[in-house]
Write a protein that holds these residues in place. Structure first.
Motif, short mmCIF file in Angstrom:
data_model
loop_
_atom_site.label_atom_id
_atom_site.label_comp_id
_atom_site.label_asym_id
_atom_site.label_seq_id
_atom_site.Cartn_x
_atom_site.Cartn_y
_atom_site.Cartn_z
N THR A 1 0.86 -1.18 0.00
CA THR A 1 0.00 0.00 0.00
C THR A 1 0.90 1.24 0.00
N ASP A 2 0.44 2.30 -0.62
CA ASP A 2 1.29 3.49 -0.79
C ASP A 2 1.56 4.22 0.52
N SER A 3 0.53 4.42 1.34
CA SER A 3 0.73 5.17 2.58
C SER A 3 -0.26 4.72 3.64
N ALA A 4 0.21 4.67 4.88
CA ALA A 4 -0.65 4.25 5.99
C ALA A 4 0.03 4.51 7.31
N PHE A 5 -0.77 4.67 8.36
CA PHE A 5 -0.26 4.61 9.71
C PHE A 5 -0.02 3.14 10.04
N VAL A 6 1.00 2.86 10.85
CA VAL A 6 1.33 1.49 11.23
C VAL A 6 1.42 1.40 12.75
N ASN A 7 0.78 0.39 13.32
CA ASN A 7 0.77 0.20 14.77
C ASN A 7 1.07 -1.26 15.10
N TYR A 8 1.67 -1.48 16.27
CA TYR A 8 1.89 -2.85 16.75
C TYR A 8 1.42 -2.93 18.20
N PHE A 9 0.88 -4.08 18.59
CA PHE A 9 0.45 -4.26 19.98
C PHE A 9 0.23 -5.74 20.23
N ALA A 10 -0.06 -6.07 21.47
CA ALA A 10 -0.36 -7.46 21.83
C ALA A 10 -1.30 -7.48 23.02
N VAL A 11 -2.15 -8.49 23.06
CA VAL A 11 -3.01 -8.74 24.21
C VAL A 11 -2.57 -10.07 24.79
#
Length: 202
Positions: free
Chosen positions: A39-49
């Motif tokens: 994808t050309d552009s995006a916000f990126v986040n990482y997490f875990a439960v």
């Protein structure tokens, strides 16, 4: 990208490059990603439960809501943990800008926060803005993508990095004292005097 993943591909940790789409997000993925999986552009986040503690999922949901309220960009969230009831409530209809990915978590003693770099690679975003779960998007945030495209080039292929909230400044009065891990920034010489290099603008 090839150089970044080469050492993982040829080792027993190749599974750390496996990523799969969250069920129900096929349409969102197809809307934002091309046939090559980028994808050309995006916000990126990482997490875990982990276990029965949904706190990080709840916080991440607020981040997702902020993107939908104040941005036209998609947000790619990479989950390195369990599927909690909070995550099950995330649907493509409720969050049309969300692409939810799942991946294997790193094993201890490696810090969980190294998953931040894995998320950046696994998301396949050409121009990305990485956000932690305790950060939120507000009006005007999309200009960060224009800045990144302008400043990160073939001649300068490095990410734009923020400064940590603590001063790391031995002469400063804004939170330095009491954080033992920051003693390294006192720049003591063998004679015991403090001689730090000249600092640049934050």
């Amino acid at each position: 990208m090839s150089k970044a993943v080469a050492s993982l591909c040829s080792s027993s940790r190749a599974k750390l490059l496996e990523v799969w789409l969250g069920p129900g997000f096929e349409d969102n993925y197809a809307r934002y990603y091309d046939s090559g999986g980028w994808t050309d552009s995006a916000f990126v986040n990482y997490f875990a439960v982990t276990g029965d503690h949904p706190e990080f999922a709840n916080t991440t949901e607020e981040l997702i809501k902020s993107v939908h309220t104040f941005s036209s960009k998609p947000i790619v969230v990479v989950n390195f943990g369990h599927i909690s009831p909070v995550i099950v409530s995330w649907t493509a209809k409720r969050f049309p800008q969300l692409v939810l990915l799942n991946a294997h978590r790193l094993d201890a003693p490696i810090s969980f926060n190294f998953n931040k770099f894995r998320a950046m690679m696994l998301a396949n975003v050409r121009t990305g803005v990485q956000l932690d779960s305790d950060q939120f998007v507000y009006r005007g945030a999309d200009v960060l993508f224009d800045s990144t495209e302008r400043e990160v080039t073939k001649d300068y292929p490095y990410p734009i990095l923020p400064v940590h909230w603590l001063a790391r400044d031995p002469e400063g009065k804004d939170g330095y004292e009491g954080y033992e891990g920051y003693d390294a920034f006192r720049c003591q010489t063998e004679a015991g005097d403090v001689k730090c290099p000249k600092r640049t603008m934050r």
